[in-house]
Design a protein around this motif. Structure first.
Motif, PDB file in Angstrom:
ATOM      1  N   ARG A   1      -9.830   1.821   5.752  1.00  0.00           N
ATOM      2  CA  ARG A   1      -9.224   0.613   5.159  1.00  0.00           C
ATOM      3  C   ARG A   1      -7.701   0.685   5.203  1.00  0.00           C
ATOM      4  NH1 ARG A   1     -13.421   1.404   1.299  1.00  0.00           N
ATOM      5  NH2 ARG A   1     -11.944   2.361  -0.165  1.00  0.00           N
ATOM      6  N   SER A   2      -7.158   1.868   4.912  1.00  0.00           N
ATOM      7  CA  SER A   2      -5.695   1.986   4.915  1.00  0.00           C
ATOM      8  C   SER A   2      -5.132   1.854   6.326  1.00  0.00           C
ATOM      9  CB  SER A   2      -5.298   3.331   4.304  1.00  0.00           C
ATOM     10  OG  SER A   2      -5.746   4.403   5.099  1.00  0.00           O
ATOM     11  N   ARG A   3      -5.876   2.359   7.351  1.00  0.00           N
ATOM     12  CA  ARG A   3      -5.401   2.215   8.727  1.00  0.00           C
ATOM     13  C   ARG A   3      -5.451   0.751   9.168  1.00  0.00           C
ATOM     14  NH1 ARG A   3      -8.381   4.048  12.321  1.00  0.00           N
ATOM     15  NH2 ARG A   3     -10.049   5.166  11.231  1.00  0.00           N
ATOM     16  N   LEU A   4      -6.509   0.061   8.781  1.00  0.00           N
ATOM     17  CA  LEU A   4      -6.589  -1.372   9.092  1.00  0.00           C
ATOM     18  C   LEU A   4      -5.444  -2.138   8.442  1.00  0.00           C
ATOM     19  CD1 LEU A   4     -10.453  -1.956   8.757  1.00  0.00           C
ATOM     20  CD2 LEU A   4      -9.094  -1.943  10.864  1.00  0.00           C
ATOM     21  N   ARG A   5      -5.155  -1.752   7.203  1.00  0.00           N
ATOM     22  CA  ARG A   5      -4.038  -2.383   6.499  1.00  0.00           C
ATOM     23  C   ARG A   5      -2.722  -2.112   7.221  1.00  0.00           C
ATOM     24  NH1 ARG A   5      -1.678  -6.298   3.591  1.00  0.00           N
ATOM     25  NH2 ARG A   5      -0.003  -5.481   2.243  1.00  0.00           N
ATOM     26  N   LEU A   6      -2.551  -0.855   7.678  1.00  0.00           N
ATOM     27  CA  LEU A   6      -1.328  -0.493   8.382  1.00  0.00           C
ATOM     28  C   LEU A   6      -1.218  -1.239   9.714  1.00  0.00           C
ATOM     29  CD1 LEU A   6       1.200   1.248   8.535  1.00  0.00           C
ATOM     30  CD2 LEU A   6      -0.182   3.064   9.553  1.00  0.00           C
ATOM     31  N   MET A   7      -2.357  -1.393  10.427  1.00  0.00           N
ATOM     32  CA  MET A   7      -2.343  -2.140  11.692  1.00  0.00           C
ATOM     33  C   MET A   7      -1.985  -3.609  11.463  1.00  0.00           C
ATOM     34  SD  MET A   7      -5.779  -0.488  13.420  1.00  0.00           S
ATOM     35  CE  MET A   7      -5.819  -1.783  14.677  1.00  0.00           C
ATOM     36  N   GLU A   8      -2.540  -4.159  10.389  1.00  0.00           N
ATOM     37  CA  GLU A   8      -2.229  -5.559  10.087  1.00  0.00           C
ATOM     38  C   GLU A   8      -0.752  -5.737   9.777  1.00  0.00           C
ATOM     39  OE1 GLU A   8      -3.261  -8.924   6.681  1.00  0.00           O
ATOM     40  OE2 GLU A   8      -4.375  -7.038   6.760  1.00  0.00           O
ATOM     41  N   VAL A   9      -0.207  -4.837   8.985  1.00  0.00           N
ATOM     42  CA  VAL A   9       1.220  -4.930   8.640  1.00  0.00           C
ATOM     43  C   VAL A   9       2.085  -4.740   9.880  1.00  0.00           C
ATOM     44  CG1 VAL A   9       3.053  -3.807   7.336  1.00  0.00           C
ATOM     45  CG2 VAL A   9       0.862  -4.226   6.249  1.00  0.00           C
ATOM     46  N   SER A  10       1.664  -3.793  10.759  1.00  0.00           N
ATOM     47  CA  SER A  10       2.457  -3.514  11.955  1.00  0.00           C
ATOM     48  C   SER A  10       2.472  -4.721  12.903  1.00  0.00           C
ATOM     49  CB  SER A  10       1.885  -2.291  12.670  1.00  0.00           C
ATOM     50  OG  SER A  10       1.954  -1.150  11.833  1.00  0.00           O
ATOM     51  N   ARG A  11       1.280  -5.372  13.056  1.00  0.00           N
ATOM     52  CA  ARG A  11       1.216  -6.524  13.963  1.00  0.00           C
ATOM     53  C   ARG A  11       2.022  -7.714  13.430  1.00  0.00           C
ATOM     54  NH1 ARG A  11      -4.539  -5.658  13.955  1.00  0.00           N
ATOM     55  NH2 ARG A  11      -5.213  -4.368  15.719  1.00  0.00           N
TER      56      ARG A  11
ATOM     57  N   ASP B   1       6.657  -3.403   1.655  1.00  0.00           N
ATOM     58  CA  ASP B   1       5.230  -3.476   1.964  1.00  0.00           C
ATOM     59  C   ASP B   1       4.871  -2.570   3.132  1.00  0.00           C
ATOM     60  OD1 ASP B   1       4.809  -5.306  -0.050  1.00  0.00           O
ATOM     61  OD2 ASP B   1       5.146  -7.038   1.259  1.00  0.00           O
ATOM     62  N   ILE B   2       5.728  -2.588   4.157  1.00  0.00           N
ATOM     63  CA  ILE B   2       5.468  -1.763   5.339  1.00  0.00           C
ATOM     64  C   ILE B   2       5.504  -0.284   4.971  1.00  0.00           C
ATOM     65  CG2 ILE B   2       6.330  -1.120   7.627  1.00  0.00           C
ATOM     66  CD1 ILE B   2       7.406  -4.002   7.866  1.00  0.00           C
ATOM     67  N   LYS B   3       6.525   0.103   4.211  1.00  0.00           N
ATOM     68  CA  LYS B   3       6.647   1.502   3.798  1.00  0.00           C
ATOM     69  C   LYS B   3       5.464   1.920   2.932  1.00  0.00           C
ATOM     70  CE  LYS B   3       9.757   4.737   1.494  1.00  0.00           C
ATOM     71  NZ  LYS B   3      11.025   4.906   0.757  1.00  0.00           N
ATOM     72  N   ALA B   4       5.030   1.062   2.035  1.00  0.00           N
ATOM     73  CA  ALA B   4       3.907   1.389   1.147  1.00  0.00           C
ATOM     74  C   ALA B   4       2.624   1.566   1.950  1.00  0.00           C
ATOM     75  CB  ALA B   4       3.726   0.286   0.101  1.00  0.00           C
ATOM     76  N   ALA B   5       2.419   0.693   2.958  1.00  0.00           N
ATOM     77  CA  ALA B   5       1.220   0.815   3.798  1.00  0.00           C
ATOM     78  C   ALA B   5       1.231   2.124   4.567  1.00  0.00           C
ATOM     79  CB  ALA B   5       1.142  -0.372   4.768  1.00  0.00           C
ATOM     80  N   TYR B   6       2.395   2.485   5.094  1.00  0.00           N
ATOM     81  CA  TYR B   6       2.499   3.743   5.851  1.00  0.00           C
ATOM     82  C   TYR B   6       2.242   4.951   4.939  1.00  0.00           C
ATOM     83  CZ  TYR B   6       4.504   7.598   8.476  1.00  0.00           C
ATOM     84  OH  TYR B   6       4.695   8.793   9.108  1.00  0.00           O
ATOM     85  N   GLU B   7       2.880   4.970   3.773  1.00  0.00           N
ATOM     86  CA  GLU B   7       2.723   6.105   2.859  1.00  0.00           C
ATOM     87  C   GLU B   7       1.284   6.211   2.354  1.00  0.00           C
ATOM     88  OE1 GLU B   7       5.600   5.577  -0.189  1.00  0.00           O
ATOM     89  OE2 GLU B   7       7.265   6.407   1.011  1.00  0.00           O
ATOM     90  N   ASP B   8       0.666   5.061   2.085  1.00  0.00           N
ATOM     91  CA  ASP B   8      -0.716   5.077   1.616  1.00  0.00           C
ATOM     92  C   ASP B   8      -1.636   5.688   2.669  1.00  0.00           C
ATOM     93  OD1 ASP B   8      -2.842   4.266  -0.300  1.00  0.00           O
ATOM     94  OD2 ASP B   8      -3.453   3.002   1.378  1.00  0.00           O
ATOM     95  N   THR B   9      -1.444   5.272   3.925  1.00  0.00           N
ATOM     96  CA  THR B   9      -2.255   5.830   5.021  1.00  0.00           C
ATOM     97  C   THR B   9      -2.026   7.325   5.167  1.00  0.00           C
ATOM     98  OG1 THR B   9      -2.175   3.716   6.192  1.00  0.00           O
ATOM     99  CG2 THR B   9      -2.793   5.671   7.479  1.00  0.00           C
ATOM    100  N   SER B  10      -0.751   7.747   5.101  1.00  0.00           N
ATOM    101  CA  SER B  10      -0.415   9.161   5.253  1.00  0.00           C
ATOM    102  C   SER B  10      -1.042  10.005   4.135  1.00  0.00           C
ATOM    103  CB  SER B  10       1.109   9.334   5.263  1.00  0.00           C
ATOM    104  OG  SER B  10       1.461  10.694   5.349  1.00  0.00           O
TER     105      SER B  10
END
Length: 377
Positions: free
Chosen positions: A68-78, A87-96
């Protein structure tokens, strides 16, 4: 020539019976040790299986969370134009963070699976050893029974010669039981703690380049675990041979054991001295201390007591010790034929000291252990 033949025959019979008796004792020791170790390993297997099931469930949860976190990160990146930098930083940190936690859980799962497999193999070998030892004990017992029936008069004559061997065998069994107890305590205490420390150190190595704050927190926990391992190691050393017993005597050593037990589990304790306290022969002090120590171990592990009293009675020709608790007790009459190793150890020690041991216990009414040792005048 006839007299010579009788002597040779007598020597052969004595040697045969002694060898068979010694073999039976040794095989029985192996059987008891293997049976105790089998039960211990079986409990370890059950515990590891439970922990493995829990970590597998945790890994599955983390894998779903990581997807779920990777999908979220892909969505934010696209669609990065639609999101703020926060938001972008939070998505990256959450995935990491999720990926790191997942890696740690997978590593723990591998370790637990390996421990489970090793323990199951060990349990299988121990069960085989127990079966073989039990069969050998039965066979040797049958041989001894045959010799006893056919050569009753010879066996009667050699009883006095065997007495010294039996005395030595009791000492050896007590020593071996002590070694097994220490091995179990080291395995369950410092050894487990050190294994966990190694695992946490691996985690710190992974974190130190990515998350300094978390690595500091892990190091703080690691330091506390090292302290716990050190404390358990010191306890084992004290249990082996408390220095206060040699330096100060029985009473101060018992007081220290009770103080430690109170700190560890909150049980109220009191030492009562009757008569004039005095130093005893070294073998009497260590024998009585071990009996008291084993009684207190039983109180702490099994009695569920809130209070324990130790009374030491110093008389002119005898010294007596009473350990009494207000715990759940047990049906003493039903346990006479199947006593624990601890109670058997107490009886062996009191027999070696030429003393008397009485155990009184009733369900929900506590337990009272009385040990008296005669003193040389």
């Amino acid at each position: 020539m006839k007299n010579l033949d009788v002597k040779i025959l007598d020597k052969i019979v004595k040697g045969t019976v002694a060898a068979v008796e010694k073999s039976k004792s040794q095989i029985f020791d192996i059987y008891e040790a293997a049976r105790g170790e089998t039960e211990h390993v079986r409990r370890d297997v059950e515990r590891i299986k439970q922990e493995t099931a829990e970590i597998i469930f945790k890994v599955d949860e983390l894998e779903r969370k990581e997807r779920r976190s990777r999908l979220r990160l892909m969505e934010v990146s696209r669609n990065f134009r639609n999101y703020t930098e926060v938001d972008i930083k939070a998505a990256y940190e959450d995935t990491s963070n999720v990926q790191l936690e997942l890696a740690m859980a997978r590593l723990q799962e591998q370790n637990l699976r390996r421990q489970r497999d090793d323990l199951e193999i060990r349990l299988k070998v121990l069960k085989s050893t127990v079966e073989k030892a039990e069969e050998l004990v039965s066979q040797v017992g049958a041989v001894l029974g045959y010799l006893g029936n056919q050569m009753g008069t010879v066996v009667t004559q050699i009883e006095s010669l065997q007495a010294s061997q039996i005395f030595g065998a009791k000492i050896i069994r007590a020593q071996e039981e002590e070694r097994r107890r220490v091995a179990r305590e080291i395995h369950d205490g410092p050894a487990q703690a050190m294994a966990n420390i190694v695992f946490r150190a691996e985690v710190c190595e992974r974190l130190i380049d990515t998350d300094i704050a978390r690595s500091k927190h892990e190091l703080k926990d690691l330091r506390e675990q090292v302290r716990v391992a050190l404390r358990e190691t010191r306890k084992i050393i004290f249990d082996l041979r408390p220095m206060t017993l040699d330096d100060l005597g029985l009473v101060p050593t018992v007081r220290r054991v009770l103080d430690t037990m109170k700190e560890r589990c909150g049980i109220f304790s009191e030492v009562i001295i009757i008569g004039e306290e005095k130093r005893l022969d070294s073998h009497i002090e260590i024998g009585l201390f071990r009996i008291i120590q084993e009684a207190l171990n039983n109180v702490e592990k099994h009695a569920r007591a809130s209070a324990v009293w130790v009374r030491l009675d110093f008389r002119l020709s005898v010294v007596a010790a009473v350990v009494e608790d207000n715990g759940r007790g047990f049906a003493a009459a039903e346990n006479l034929g199947s006593e624990s190793f601890g109670l058997m150890g107490m009886r062996e020690r009191i027999n070696l000291l030429g003393g008397e041991l009485t155990i009184k216990s009733n369900i929900s009414k506590g337990t009272r252990i009385y040990a008296a040792v005669p003193l040389k005048s």
